[in-house]
Enzyme design. Sequence first.
Site, PDB file in Angstrom:
ATOM      1  N   ILE A  80       9.760   7.591  -0.109  1.00 35.66           N
ATOM      2  CA  ILE A  80       9.786   6.791   1.400  1.00 35.66           C
ATOM      3  C   ILE A  80       9.412   5.306   1.181  1.00 35.66           C
ATOM      4  O   ILE A  80       8.516   5.060   0.234  1.00 35.66           O
ATOM      5  CB  ILE A  80       8.821   7.603   2.242  1.00 35.66           C
ATOM      6  CG1 ILE A  80       9.373   7.041   3.387  1.00 35.66           C
ATOM      7  CG2 ILE A  80       7.524   7.546   1.881  1.00 35.66           C
ATOM      8  CD1 ILE A  80       8.462   7.650   4.638  1.00 35.66           C
ATOM      9  N   ALA A  81      10.210   4.455   1.714  1.00 32.89           N
ATOM     10  CA  ALA A  81       9.880   3.119   1.471  1.00 32.89           C
ATOM     11  C   ALA A  81      10.203   2.259   2.754  1.00 32.89           C
ATOM     12  O   ALA A  81      11.258   2.588   3.426  1.00 32.89           O
ATOM     13  CB  ALA A  81      10.575   2.518   0.301  1.00 32.89           C
ATOM     14  N   GLU A 114       4.206  14.032  -3.707  1.00 34.76           N
ATOM     15  CA  GLU A 114       3.106  13.201  -4.582  1.00 34.76           C
ATOM     16  C   GLU A 114       2.864  12.056  -4.067  1.00 34.76           C
ATOM     17  O   GLU A 114       3.905  11.146  -3.746  1.00 34.76           O
ATOM     18  CB  GLU A 114       3.696  13.178  -6.008  1.00 34.76           C
ATOM     19  CG  GLU A 114       3.359  14.601  -7.011  1.00 34.76           C
ATOM     20  CD  GLU A 114       4.913  15.079  -6.847  1.00 34.76           C
ATOM     21  OE1 GLU A 114       6.006  14.387  -6.675  1.00 34.76           O
ATOM     22  OE2 GLU A 114       5.074  15.998  -7.411  1.00 34.76           O
ATOM     23  N   ASN A 119      -3.199   5.042  -2.327  1.00 38.02           N
ATOM     24  CA  ASN A 119      -2.405   4.583  -1.477  1.00 38.02           C
ATOM     25  C   ASN A 119      -3.015   5.109   0.028  1.00 38.02           C
ATOM     26  O   ASN A 119      -2.503   6.132   0.429  1.00 38.02           O
ATOM     27  CB  ASN A 119      -0.893   4.842  -1.612  1.00 38.02           C
ATOM     28  CG  ASN A 119       0.108   4.206  -0.554  1.00 38.02           C
ATOM     29  OD1 ASN A 119      -0.487   3.829   0.299  1.00 38.02           O
ATOM     30  ND2 ASN A 119       1.154   4.345  -1.070  1.00 38.02           N
ATOM     31  N   TYR A 126       0.548  10.683   5.744  1.00 38.30           N
ATOM     32  CA  TYR A 126       0.829  12.176   5.340  1.00 38.30           C
ATOM     33  C   TYR A 126      -0.114  13.195   6.063  1.00 38.30           C
ATOM     34  O   TYR A 126       0.227  14.203   6.812  1.00 38.30           O
ATOM     35  CB  TYR A 126       0.889  12.492   3.862  1.00 38.30           C
ATOM     36  CG  TYR A 126       1.844  11.729   3.155  1.00 38.30           C
ATOM     37  CD1 TYR A 126       3.287  11.352   3.773  1.00 38.30           C
ATOM     38  CD2 TYR A 126       1.631  11.040   1.902  1.00 38.30           C
ATOM     39  CE1 TYR A 126       4.041  10.736   3.245  1.00 38.30           C
ATOM     40  CE2 TYR A 126       2.679  10.223   1.520  1.00 38.30           C
ATOM     41  CZ  TYR A 126       3.767  10.098   2.116  1.00 38.30           C
ATOM     42  OH  TYR A 126       4.908   9.250   1.408  1.00 38.30           O
TER      43      TYR A 126
END
Length: 159
Positions: A80-81, A114, A119, A126
């Site tokens: 995801i970015a 992962e 981060n 999440y």
Amino acid sequence: MNFWTAPNGLHIARGETCDAPALAGLHAQGFYRGWPVSDFEAYLADPKTTPAFVATDAKRNISGFAMLRIAGDEAELLTIAVDPKKRGRGLGRALLGAAIADLTMSPVKTLFLEVDETNAAAIALYRRFGFADIGTRKGYYPRPDGSAATALVMRAPIG
């Protein structure tokens, strides 16, 4: 085709093979080792097993994306970015929310991922979606200085 709303006048749509260059560019901005366009083209070629979701405007200018891999009743968030200039505005939350909403209409019961254990912003995102730690992978993410970061392995129920 499904669309989901996103902040700042954007919407979430399914990724398409033609999006590969934009996704590779965003990925390279967010990760030390970005994936080549050819990898994105290969992943996007089969949207049934590797769906992608893009945050885009009406002209298909992509500001972020999430990519999954589905195998039976399990899925993995591959990556995801979000464009670094647009972070902190809820795009990651909108992308992950759309991906999970789409998974609820499938046989998938569990989503794995992962994440670099350092981060904090991603981990908080999440956890907001119900992910819990289930393990670690030492030396999983390469760093520019030659060291390697530990990944947290997380899991969330779907549906």
